[in-house]
Scaffold this motif. Structure first.
Motif, mmCIF file in Angstrom:
data_model
loop_
_atom_site.group_PDB
_atom_site.id
_atom_site.type_symbol
_atom_site.label_atom_id
_atom_site.label_comp_id
_atom_site.label_asym_id
_atom_site.label_seq_id
_atom_site.Cartn_x
_atom_site.Cartn_y
_atom_site.Cartn_z
ATOM 1 N N LEU A 107 0.812 -1.214 0.000
ATOM 2 C CA LEU A 107 0.000 0.000 0.000
ATOM 3 C C LEU A 107 0.847 1.266 0.000
ATOM 4 O O LEU A 107 0.294 2.355 -0.222
ATOM 5 C CB LEU A 107 -0.938 0.037 1.216
ATOM 6 C CG LEU A 107 -1.989 -1.082 1.291
ATOM 7 C CD1 LEU A 107 -2.809 -0.956 2.554
ATOM 8 C CD2 LEU A 107 -2.893 -1.044 0.066
ATOM 9 N N ALA A 108 2.145 1.167 0.268
ATOM 10 C CA ALA A 108 3.031 2.332 0.272
ATOM 11 C C ALA A 108 4.448 1.866 -0.077
ATOM 12 O O ALA A 108 4.801 0.699 0.131
ATOM 13 C CB ALA A 108 3.008 3.026 1.634
ATOM 14 N N ASP A 109 5.252 2.803 -0.630
ATOM 15 C CA ASP A 109 6.626 2.465 -0.986
ATOM 16 C C ASP A 109 7.513 2.314 0.243
ATOM 17 O O ASP A 109 8.430 1.488 0.258
ATOM 18 C CB ASP A 109 7.208 3.548 -1.913
ATOM 19 C CG ASP A 109 6.470 3.575 -3.253
ATOM 20 O OD1 ASP A 109 5.893 2.535 -3.638
ATOM 21 O OD2 ASP A 109 6.434 4.657 -3.875
ATOM 22 N N TRP A 110 7.250 3.076 1.257
ATOM 23 C CA TRP A 110 8.059 2.992 2.477
ATOM 24 C C TRP A 110 7.567 1.830 3.319
ATOM 25 O O TRP A 110 6.384 1.698 3.636
ATOM 26 C CB TRP A 110 7.942 4.318 3.244
ATOM 27 C CG TRP A 110 8.867 4.425 4.419
ATOM 28 C CD1 TRP A 110 10.154 4.020 4.494
ATOM 29 C CD2 TRP A 110 8.546 4.979 5.696
ATOM 30 N NE1 TRP A 110 10.686 4.290 5.708
ATOM 31 C CE2 TRP A 110 9.709 4.894 6.496
ATOM 32 C CE3 TRP A 110 7.393 5.582 6.235
ATOM 33 C CZ2 TRP A 110 9.767 5.359 7.799
ATOM 34 C CZ3 TRP A 110 7.473 6.050 7.534
ATOM 35 C CH2 TRP A 110 8.635 5.936 8.322
ATOM 36 N N VAL A 118 -1.195 -2.025 6.262
ATOM 37 C CA VAL A 118 -1.697 -3.404 6.159
ATOM 38 C C VAL A 118 -2.254 -3.872 7.497
ATOM 39 O O VAL A 118 -3.298 -4.539 7.566
ATOM 40 C CB VAL A 118 -0.578 -4.338 5.661
ATOM 41 C CG1 VAL A 118 -1.012 -5.798 5.741
ATOM 42 C CG2 VAL A 118 -0.186 -3.992 4.232
ATOM 43 N N LEU A 119 -1.550 -3.528 8.597
ATOM 44 C CA LEU A 119 -2.058 -3.899 9.934
ATOM 45 C C LEU A 119 -3.404 -3.239 10.210
ATOM 46 O O LEU A 119 -4.324 -3.867 10.747
ATOM 47 C CB LEU A 119 -1.037 -3.496 10.999
ATOM 48 C CG LEU A 119 -1.454 -3.743 12.455
ATOM 49 C CD1 LEU A 119 -1.691 -5.234 12.709
ATOM 50 C CD2 LEU A 119 -0.402 -3.204 13.418
ATOM 51 N N LEU A 120 -3.536 -1.986 9.822
ATOM 52 C CA LEU A 120 -4.799 -1.280 10.038
ATOM 53 C C LEU A 120 -5.927 -1.901 9.220
ATOM 54 O O LEU A 120 -7.031 -2.145 9.742
ATOM 55 C CB LEU A 120 -4.630 0.195 9.664
ATOM 56 C CG LEU A 120 -5.893 1.064 9.734
ATOM 57 C CD1 LEU A 120 -6.427 1.133 11.150
ATOM 58 C CD2 LEU A 120 -5.605 2.464 9.199
ATOM 59 N N ALA A 121 -5.670 -2.176 7.954
ATOM 60 C CA ALA A 121 -6.720 -2.714 7.085
ATOM 61 C C ALA A 121 -7.147 -4.114 7.506
ATOM 62 O O ALA A 121 -8.332 -4.463 7.425
ATOM 63 C CB ALA A 121 -6.241 -2.717 5.630
ATOM 64 N N THR A 122 -6.212 -4.918 7.970
ATOM 65 C CA THR A 122 -6.556 -6.304 8.342
ATOM 66 C C THR A 122 -7.144 -6.412 9.747
ATOM 67 O O THR A 122 -7.823 -7.398 10.069
ATOM 68 C CB THR A 122 -5.311 -7.187 8.261
ATOM 69 O OG1 THR A 122 -4.254 -6.612 9.055
ATOM 70 C CG2 THR A 122 -4.831 -7.306 6.809
#
Length: 299
Positions: A107-110, A118-122
Motif C-alpha cells: 500500500l506504500a513504498d516505504w 496493512v495492519l490497520l486494514a486487516t
C-alpha cells in the motif's frame, strides 16, 4: 403536532439519504484496499460494510446508551471514522489501486508505512466483531432511567397550602373568654350619626359553686366460681380449721365489743376475723341488729 412529526421524519429520511451516498463513495475505496491486502472479490465487496457498517452501529448506540457506555460507543465511532478516513486517503494517493495493478500486500513504498497500513486494514474486521458484539450487548442490557411523574394538581395543592397558612394566623383566632372577664358588646355603627355609642360594661358574673362529687371505688362481688389454675402447693394451703357461722358470730362479737356503731363495717369485720366479704356483711348486719335491739330494750 402533525407538522412536527412530518419535519422529524423528513430530517431522518434526508440523513439516511446522505449516509447512503457517503457509503457508496467510501465503498469503492475500501473495496480496492481490501483487494490490495489479499481479500478475494467477495471479501473485498463485503469489506466496506465491516468498516462503515460498524460506524453506523456505533452512532445508533450513542443515541441509546448513557454514561460510560455512551462514551465507549463514541470512542468506537471516532476510531472507525479515523480508520476509514486514512484508508480513503491512501486510496487517493495510490493511483495503482484504482486499476488493481498494485502488488498484493503493498500500500506504500516505504516499508514501515506499508506495514502500518496493512495492519490497520486487516485489523478492522476483527475489531468490528469485538466492538460490534460489545455495543449490541450494552444496548440490549440498557435500562432507561424512569421519568418522574409531574403532578397535575401542583397549582391546587399550592393554593390549598396558602389558604391553610392564612387560616392559621393569630389574628383569626379570638381571645378566650373567662367567667370573671367582663364581656363588652361590639360597638354598633350608626350610618346617619357617623359615630359609635359607648356601651356600659356588664358586672362580672361569679361562677356558681359546684359541689364536688366524691367517688368511692366499690369492688363488685363476682358470683362466678373461680377456675383452678393449677395444683396449689401444700405450703400455700391454709391450716386453720373451718369455722361454723356460730363460731364466726361469737368471734365477731368479741372483736367488735368495744367498737362504736360507725366502725362496725363489713370491711373491718372481714379484716378482723379473716372471713369472706359475704360472711362479713352478714356478721355486720347481725351485730348491728343486736345492738339496736339492746338499745331499744334499755330505753
Amino acid at each position: 403536532m402533525s407538522l412536527h412529526r412530518k419535519g422529524r421524519a423528513a430530517l431522518v429520511l434526508a440523513l439516511v439519504a446522505v449516509v447512503a451516498m457517503a457509503f457508496r463513495v467510501s465503498w469503492n475505496a475500501l473495496r480496492d484496499i481490501a483487494g490490495a491486502v489479499g481479500a478475494d472479490d467477495t471479501a473485498a465487496m463485503l469489506y466496506p460494510f465491516v468498516v462503515d457498517g460498524l460506524m453506523a452501529l456505533a452512532l445508533i448506540a450513542t443515541l441509546v446508551l448513557t454514561g460510560d457506555a455512551r462514551r465507549f460507543a463514541l470512542r468506537v465511532l471516532g476510531a472507525y471514522t479515523v480508520a476509514s478516513l486514512v484508508l480513503n486517503y491512501v486510496h487517493g494517493l495510490v493511483p495503482e489501486l484504482h486499476d488493481h495493478t498494485v502488488d498484493w500486500g503493498r500500500l506504500a513504498d516505504w516499508d514501515p508505512a506499508n506495514w502500518a497500513l496493512v495492519l490497520l486494514a486487516t485489523s478492522l474486521p476483527v475489531g468490528s466483531i469485538y466492538f460490534g458484539s460489545d455495543l449490541v450487548a450494552k444496548v440490549l442490557h440498557h435500562r432507561p432511567a424512569p421519568i418522574p411523574a409531574v403532578s397535575t394538581n401542583a397549582e391546587e395543592s399550592t393554593e390549598t397550602e396558602t389558604k391553610r397558612s392564612t387560616a392559621d394566623l393569630a389574628v383569626s383566632t379570638p381571645a378566650p373568654i373567662t367567667p370573671n372577664t367582663p364581656v363588652l358588646p361590639r360597638p354598633v355603627a350608626v350610618g346617619f350619626l357617623k359615630s359609635t355609642l359607648p356601651a356600659k360594661p356588664l358586672p362580672p358574673v361569679d361562677p356558681a359553686p359546684v359541689a364536688s362529687i366524691e367517688r368511692r371505688a366499690v369492688a363488685a362481688e363476682s358470683t362466678r366460681p373461680r377456675r383452678a389454675t393449677g395444683r396449689v402447693p401444700a405450703v400455700a394451703k391454709s391450716t386453720r380449721p373451718k369455722r361454723t357461722p356460730d363460731q364466726l358470730l361469737a368471734e365477731a362479737r368479741t372483736v367488735t365489743a368495744d367498737w362504736p356503731d360507725a366502725k362496725v363495717t363489713a370491711e373491718g369485720i372481714r379484716r378482723a376475723v379473716h372471713t369472706s366479704p359475704a360472711n362479713a356483711r352478714t356478721l355486720r348486719d347481725t351485730i348491728l341488729a343486736e345492738r339496736a335491739t339492746t338499745a331499744a330494750e334499755a330505753a
